[in-house]
Scaffold this motif. Structure first.
Motif, short mmCIF file in Angstrom:
data_model
loop_
_atom_site.label_atom_id
_atom_site.label_comp_id
_atom_site.label_asym_id
_atom_site.label_seq_id
_atom_site.Cartn_x
_atom_site.Cartn_y
_atom_site.Cartn_z
N LEU A 139 0.75 -1.34 0.29
CA LEU A 139 0.10 -0.18 0.23
C LEU A 139 1.14 1.48 -0.08
O LEU A 139 2.00 1.30 0.67
N ILE A 140 0.73 2.32 -0.81
CA ILE A 140 1.62 3.77 -0.67
C ILE A 140 0.22 4.22 -0.17
O ILE A 140 -0.83 4.66 -0.65
N TYR A 141 0.44 5.46 0.85
CA TYR A 141 0.42 6.23 1.94
C TYR A 141 0.68 7.65 1.44
O TYR A 141 2.16 7.41 1.76
N GLY A 142 0.13 8.83 1.29
CA GLY A 142 -0.06 9.56 1.96
C GLY A 142 0.34 10.61 -0.11
O GLY A 142 1.20 11.59 -0.20
N GLU A 143 0.30 9.78 -1.26
CA GLU A 143 -0.03 9.99 -2.16
C GLU A 143 -1.16 11.68 -2.66
O GLU A 143 -0.96 11.58 -1.79
N SER A 144 0.08 12.91 -2.91
CA SER A 144 -1.67 13.86 -3.29
C SER A 144 -0.82 14.35 -5.39
O SER A 144 0.05 13.46 -5.76
N LEU A 145 -2.19 14.82 -5.96
CA LEU A 145 -1.71 15.10 -6.70
C LEU A 145 -0.66 15.72 -7.43
O LEU A 145 -0.93 15.55 -8.92
N PRO A 146 -0.14 16.24 -6.83
CA PRO A 146 1.19 16.97 -7.46
C PRO A 146 2.01 16.07 -7.64
O PRO A 146 3.00 16.04 -8.75
N ASP A 147 1.97 14.98 -7.44
CA ASP A 147 2.74 13.62 -7.13
C ASP A 147 2.72 13.16 -8.97
O ASP A 147 2.96 12.75 -8.94
N TYR A 148 1.21 12.84 -9.15
CA TYR A 148 0.75 12.19 -10.45
C TYR A 148 1.74 13.71 -11.74
O TYR A 148 1.59 13.39 -12.74
N LEU A 149 0.99 15.05 -11.60
CA LEU A 149 1.86 16.02 -11.62
C LEU A 149 3.30 15.85 -12.22
O LEU A 149 3.74 17.10 -12.58
N GLY A 150 4.19 15.34 -10.84
CA GLY A 150 5.74 15.42 -11.02
C GLY A 150 6.03 16.56 -10.47
O GLY A 150 7.31 16.85 -10.47
N GLY A 151 5.27 17.22 -9.50
CA GLY A 151 5.30 18.26 -8.90
C GLY A 151 6.51 18.14 -7.33
O GLY A 151 6.60 18.03 -6.45
N GLY A 152 6.16 17.25 -6.95
CA GLY A 152 6.37 16.20 -5.51
C GLY A 152 5.25 16.86 -4.50
O GLY A 152 4.48 17.86 -4.86
#
Length: 85
Positions: A48-61
């Motif tokens: 499981l991965i916890y703590g991802e955010s939309l900027p992660d998907y957009l490459g922003g970190g």
């Protein structure tokens, strides 16, 4: 009046079906977490991965919170070995 007693076989069953997840890695971004996840899953470990955010998907970190990689408690030792290889 008798009380039920626990047998060692009952305790073993509980451990076998323990779905408690524990953190095995904390990384700065989702892409790093997914690299670890893919490696662990290739070795038969559910992740499981916890703590991802939309900027992660957009490459922003996400500098605010680490992204956590979690595995079942029973797989923790194996997962840590694989991660540290």
């Amino acid at each position: 009046h008798s009380f039920p007693t626990r047998r060692s076989s009952d305790l073993k069953k509980k451990e076998e079906y323990d779905d408690t997840y524990v953190v095995v890695a904390e990384v700065k971004d989702g892409s790093s977490a997914h690299i670890i996840k893919d490696h662990l899953e290739a070795n038969g470990i559910n992740v499981l991965i916890y703590g991802e955010s939309l900027p992660d998907y957009l490459g922003g970190g996400n500098d605010m919170m680490p992204v956590r990689v979690l595995v079942r408690r029973k797989d923790k030792e194996k997962a840590e070995t694989i991660i540290n290889e």
